[in-house]
Design a protein around this motif. Sequence first.
Motif, mmCIF file in Angstrom:
data_model
loop_
_atom_site.group_PDB
_atom_site.id
_atom_site.type_symbol
_atom_site.label_atom_id
_atom_site.label_comp_id
_atom_site.label_asym_id
_atom_site.label_seq_id
_atom_site.Cartn_x
_atom_site.Cartn_y
_atom_site.Cartn_z
ATOM 1 N N LEU A 1 -32.749 80.625 -27.406
ATOM 2 C CA LEU A 1 -33.579 81.681 -26.818
ATOM 3 C C LEU A 1 -34.994 81.184 -26.550
ATOM 4 N N ASP A 2 -35.569 81.605 -25.420
ATOM 5 C CA ASP A 2 -36.974 81.300 -25.157
ATOM 6 C C ASP A 2 -37.842 82.266 -25.971
ATOM 7 N N ASP A 3 -39.158 82.066 -25.933
ATOM 8 C CA ASP A 3 -40.060 82.883 -26.752
ATOM 9 C C ASP A 3 -39.942 84.373 -26.458
ATOM 10 N N ARG A 4 -39.854 84.722 -25.193
ATOM 11 C CA ARG A 4 -39.757 86.140 -24.821
ATOM 12 C C ARG A 4 -38.463 86.755 -25.364
ATOM 13 N N SER A 5 -37.354 86.048 -25.233
ATOM 14 C CA SER A 5 -36.069 86.543 -25.732
ATOM 15 C C SER A 5 -36.069 86.638 -27.250
ATOM 16 N N LEU A 6 -36.733 85.690 -27.906
ATOM 17 C CA LEU A 6 -36.849 85.754 -29.368
ATOM 18 C C LEU A 6 -37.639 86.984 -29.804
ATOM 19 N N ARG A 7 -38.749 87.259 -29.119
ATOM 20 C CA ARG A 7 -39.551 88.450 -29.452
ATOM 21 C C ARG A 7 -38.743 89.731 -29.227
ATOM 22 N N ALA A 8 -37.981 89.775 -28.134
ATOM 23 C CA ALA A 8 -37.153 90.959 -27.844
ATOM 24 C C ALA A 8 -36.077 91.137 -28.909
ATOM 25 N N ALA A 9 -35.452 90.054 -29.324
ATOM 26 C CA ALA A 9 -34.417 90.133 -30.356
ATOM 27 C C ALA A 9 -35.018 90.554 -31.695
ATOM 28 N N ARG A 10 -36.190 90.018 -32.023
ATOM 29 C CA ARG A 10 -36.849 90.395 -33.274
ATOM 30 C C ARG A 10 -37.221 91.879 -33.257
ATOM 31 N N HIS A 11 -37.715 92.354 -32.120
ATOM 32 C CA HIS A 11 -38.065 93.769 -31.995
ATOM 33 C C HIS A 11 -36.813 94.653 -32.123
ATOM 34 N N ALA A 12 -35.719 94.237 -31.525
ATOM 35 C CA ALA A 12 -34.467 94.998 -31.642
ATOM 36 C C ALA A 12 -34.016 95.069 -33.097
ATOM 37 N N LEU A 13 -34.142 93.956 -33.821
ATOM 38 C CA LEU A 13 -33.778 93.948 -35.247
ATOM 39 C C LEU A 13 -34.708 94.854 -36.051
ATOM 40 N N ALA A 14 -36.005 94.784 -35.786
ATOM 41 C CA ALA A 14 -36.968 95.649 -36.484
ATOM 42 C C ALA A 14 -36.697 97.122 -36.177
ATOM 43 N N THR A 15 -36.295 97.424 -34.962
ATOM 44 C CA THR A 15 -35.985 98.799 -34.585
ATOM 45 C C THR A 15 -34.713 99.274 -35.276
ATOM 46 N N ALA A 16 -33.700 98.416 -35.356
ATOM 47 C CA ALA A 16 -32.472 98.770 -36.075
ATOM 48 C C ALA A 16 -32.782 99.047 -37.548
#
Length: 184
Positions: A111-126
Amino acid sequence: MPDLPPLARTNAEARLYLTLQPCPTCRSTRCAFRSSVITIDGVLASRYTGECLRCHAQRAHEFLLPEEVLPPPSGTVQFGADNPSELLDPGVWLWYADICIRQVPSDTADLDDRSLRAARHALATALAATEEALKFIPPHADRVPLSAFTSADGLAMHERESGRFTRPRLEAVRDTYATALAHW
C-alpha cells in the motif's frame, strides 16, 4: 416540554447518522449536508441541511448539542462520550464496524501512504463503532438488552447474530481491533 431532537454527541456521530438516512423522496443516501448551530426553545442544537444529489429534494435534520463538546481526536475516531448513542442502535453500530473492517486489507505491504492512512482510519472507525455497541450493555450485565435495538436494521442484525452482542464477544473484537491499531 417541547419536543426536542435527539442528541448528537459529536459531529462524527451526526455525520454517520446522516449518511445512513435515505432521502424520503428517492431513497438515495447521497446528500451534501452543511451544518449550522441554532437554538430550539432556548437549547443549543445543530441543523444539517442539504440537497439530495439524485432528486434535488431539500433535506434537513436537527440534533441537540452535548453540554460538553468533544473535540475531534487526533489520529483516531470517537463518536461520543460514555453514554450510548441516541441516534444509532447497537445493531447499526456493529453493522457499520463490519463495513469498516472489510476495508482493511490483510496485507498492507504494497500500500502507498494514502492507502495506508485510509486503511488505518477504517480500522480506527471499526474499533470506535464496536466500542459504541459496548456502551449499550448495562453495568453488571453480560449482553446488550433487546430493548436497545430500536431500528429495523439493528433488530435484523440482532436476529441474525444475537451472539455477537455479548460483553465477552464485543470486548474480544474491540481488543483485537485495538491491538491491530497499536501495531500499525
